[in-house]
Design an enzyme around this catalytic site. Structure first.
Site, PDB file in Angstrom:
ATOM      1  N   PHE A 290     -76.031  23.638  -4.296  1.00 64.22           N
ATOM      2  CA  PHE A 290     -75.011  22.715  -4.859  1.00 64.22           C
ATOM      3  C   PHE A 290     -74.235  22.178  -3.664  1.00 64.22           C
ATOM      4  O   PHE A 290     -74.224  22.911  -2.600  1.00 64.22           O
ATOM      5  CB  PHE A 290     -74.259  23.426  -6.098  1.00 64.22           C
ATOM      6  CG  PHE A 290     -73.577  24.571  -5.666  1.00 64.22           C
ATOM      7  CD1 PHE A 290     -72.399  24.718  -5.012  1.00 64.22           C
ATOM      8  CD2 PHE A 290     -74.140  26.048  -5.913  1.00 64.22           C
ATOM      9  CE1 PHE A 290     -71.558  25.907  -4.945  1.00 64.22           C
ATOM     10  CE2 PHE A 290     -73.486  27.081  -5.656  1.00 64.22           C
ATOM     11  CZ  PHE A 290     -72.226  27.016  -5.017  1.00 64.22           C
TER      12      PHE A 290
ATOM     13  N   TYR B 220     -66.486  29.348   7.156  1.00 62.24           N
ATOM     14  CA  TYR B 220     -65.739  29.608   5.914  1.00 62.24           C
ATOM     15  C   TYR B 220     -64.944  30.920   5.691  1.00 62.24           C
ATOM     16  O   TYR B 220     -64.064  30.839   4.984  1.00 62.24           O
ATOM     17  CB  TYR B 220     -66.587  29.313   4.701  1.00 62.24           C
ATOM     18  CG  TYR B 220     -66.970  27.686   4.543  1.00 62.24           C
ATOM     19  CD1 TYR B 220     -66.326  26.900   3.995  1.00 62.24           C
ATOM     20  CD2 TYR B 220     -68.208  27.518   4.925  1.00 62.24           C
ATOM     21  CE1 TYR B 220     -66.444  25.566   4.205  1.00 62.24           C
ATOM     22  CE2 TYR B 220     -68.379  26.091   4.824  1.00 62.24           C
ATOM     23  CZ  TYR B 220     -67.786  25.074   4.375  1.00 62.24           C
ATOM     24  OH  TYR B 220     -68.065  23.779   4.463  1.00 62.24           O
TER      25      TYR B 220
END
Length: 402
Positions: free
Chosen positions: A402, A123
């Site tokens: 999450f 990322y």
């Protein structure tokens, strides 16, 4: 065949789950769908198709996260990003990330995105910075606290899940506005966080719930009977407390449980238990990245949090993936409140958006990033002042995947 991208609908959930499972090399369990449906926001998910086949996807949960000094703010909690084996190295992930980040910018809702990375090398190229970490903690049973530690006089007791949940929610909500990195939790998010079906346990017991009038703890046990007696592992899921005495009392409770050999916990990087111990070396720790943060809109993101000292500096920001962030910004803080304006003045500090994301929650120092050649000081002395302004009193921590 030409690849296409579109926003999902509720009917796409089964196919989306299969893509996610394939990307993470999991067996698909169809009955897991209903658990996903509670937190699935199809209008905030994208998928890439090769013809009629869904080959990659990713989405956003609409959450809040506590930022330094300002309490909870809206956050784009990026989730379930993956590409099926056999379809990688085709630009699918780049296309998903571009649609997601550009869409967030156009919507103007959340100024910041955050995620947990399956692989830390993925990322940064999309502008995410290494913003928080957690400690893998292991402490032997019975480890003593230093003299003078107060546990208070309140009783610590184990209760059922049904009795524990209302008390835990109340404690969590009272603490959340001041705990950097904590997320808001709906009932569905609590259910995901403490999922406790057999397949969720990984060979451990069901969760046990411990209550104190000012806090709670949740743990599982991994049984281990040895020739010299039981040496089970106690795996803490979460401890939260309103007072230091309650925190110490809850730790004391789990450290003194019979038949346990060691307590293990994925905890905050600055968990004070190390300093509670009479022998700090008994607490073995290893560090690992947790939250990665991306500023979707630099000007909107920087004014959402508060800062520890005054500063006036021109930041030259580089952001190839989201070019609207690029350029020079005058960043001014007075009494903790920031203003950000685009300018043409000469820069005091040059950095990319990844460095700003890493520093955003106060857990990564800009001075450290400068030593790693990710930040360059132009005007002598400004970087130190800027780094001090961004630093927080607590290390950021997010206990919820999450």
């Amino acid at each position: 065949m030409t690849l296409t991208l579109r926003t999902l609908t509720a009917d796409d959930l089964p196919a989306f789950q299969r893509v996610f499972d394939a990307a993470f090399l999991l067996d698909t369990q169809e009955d897991r769908l209903e658990r996903w449906r509670d937190v699935f926001e199809p209008e905030r998910h994208h998928a890439v198709f090769d013809g009629d086949e869904m080959i990659g996807g990713g989405g956003v949960q609409s959450r809040e996260m506590t930022v330094p000094g300002a309490g909870p703010v809206p956050i784009a909690a990026v989730t379930s990003v993956g590409v099926k084996p056999g379809h990688r190295r085709r630009g699918v992930l780049t296309r998903l990330m571009r649609a997601q980040l550009h869409g967030l910018h156009e919507e103007g809702r959340e100024a910041v995105a955050a995620l947990w990375a399956s692989e830390a090398g993925i990322y940064p190229r999309f502008g995410y910075g290494f913003a928080a970490q957690f400690a893998r903690l292991a402490v032997p049973r019975g480890a003593a606290f230093h003299p003078g530690v107060s546990l208070g006089g309140e009783r610590v007791r184990e209760v059922s899940r049904d009795e524990a949940m209302p008390a835990m929610k109340a404690v969590y909500e009272s603490l959340r506005p001041t705990r950097t990195g904590w997320l808001n939790r709906s009932d569905a998010h609590w259910g995901h966080h403490l999922a406790d079906e057999e397949r969720d346990r990984g060979g451990l017991t069901a969760y046990r719930y411990v209550l104190h009038p000012d806090g709670y703890a949740v743990y599982r046990i991994k049984g281990d009977w040895q020739e010299r007696g039981p040496r089970s592992e106690l795996h803490l899921r979460e401890i939260a407390a309103r007072t230091d005495e309650a925190y110490a009392a809850l730790y004391r409770y789990v450290l003194d449980l019979d038949m346990v050999g060691e307590v293990q916990f994925f905890t905050a990087s600055d968990d004070p238990v190390v300093h509670l111990l009479a022998d700090a070396r008994l607490a073995l720790r290893s560090m690992q990245d947790s939250l990665w943060v991306r500023l979707v809109d630099v000007d909107r993101a920087l004014v959402q949090r508060r800062y520890g000292s005054d500063v006036d500096a021109v930041l030259e920001v580089h952001d190839d993936f989201c070019p609207w962030n690029g350029g020079r910004w005058r960043f001014t803080v007075k009494d903790g409140t920031a203003t950000v304006q685009r300018v043409d003045d000469d820069p005091d500090v040059v950095l990319d958006v990844q460095a700003l994301g890493a520093a955003y929650l106060g857990g990564t120092k800009l001075t450290v990033l400068a030593r790693a050649q990710r930040v360059r000081e132009v005007t002598e002395g400004v970087l130190r002042t800027l780094s001090h302004a961004f630093s927080g009193d607590r290390d950021p921590h997010c206990s919820e995947l999450f």
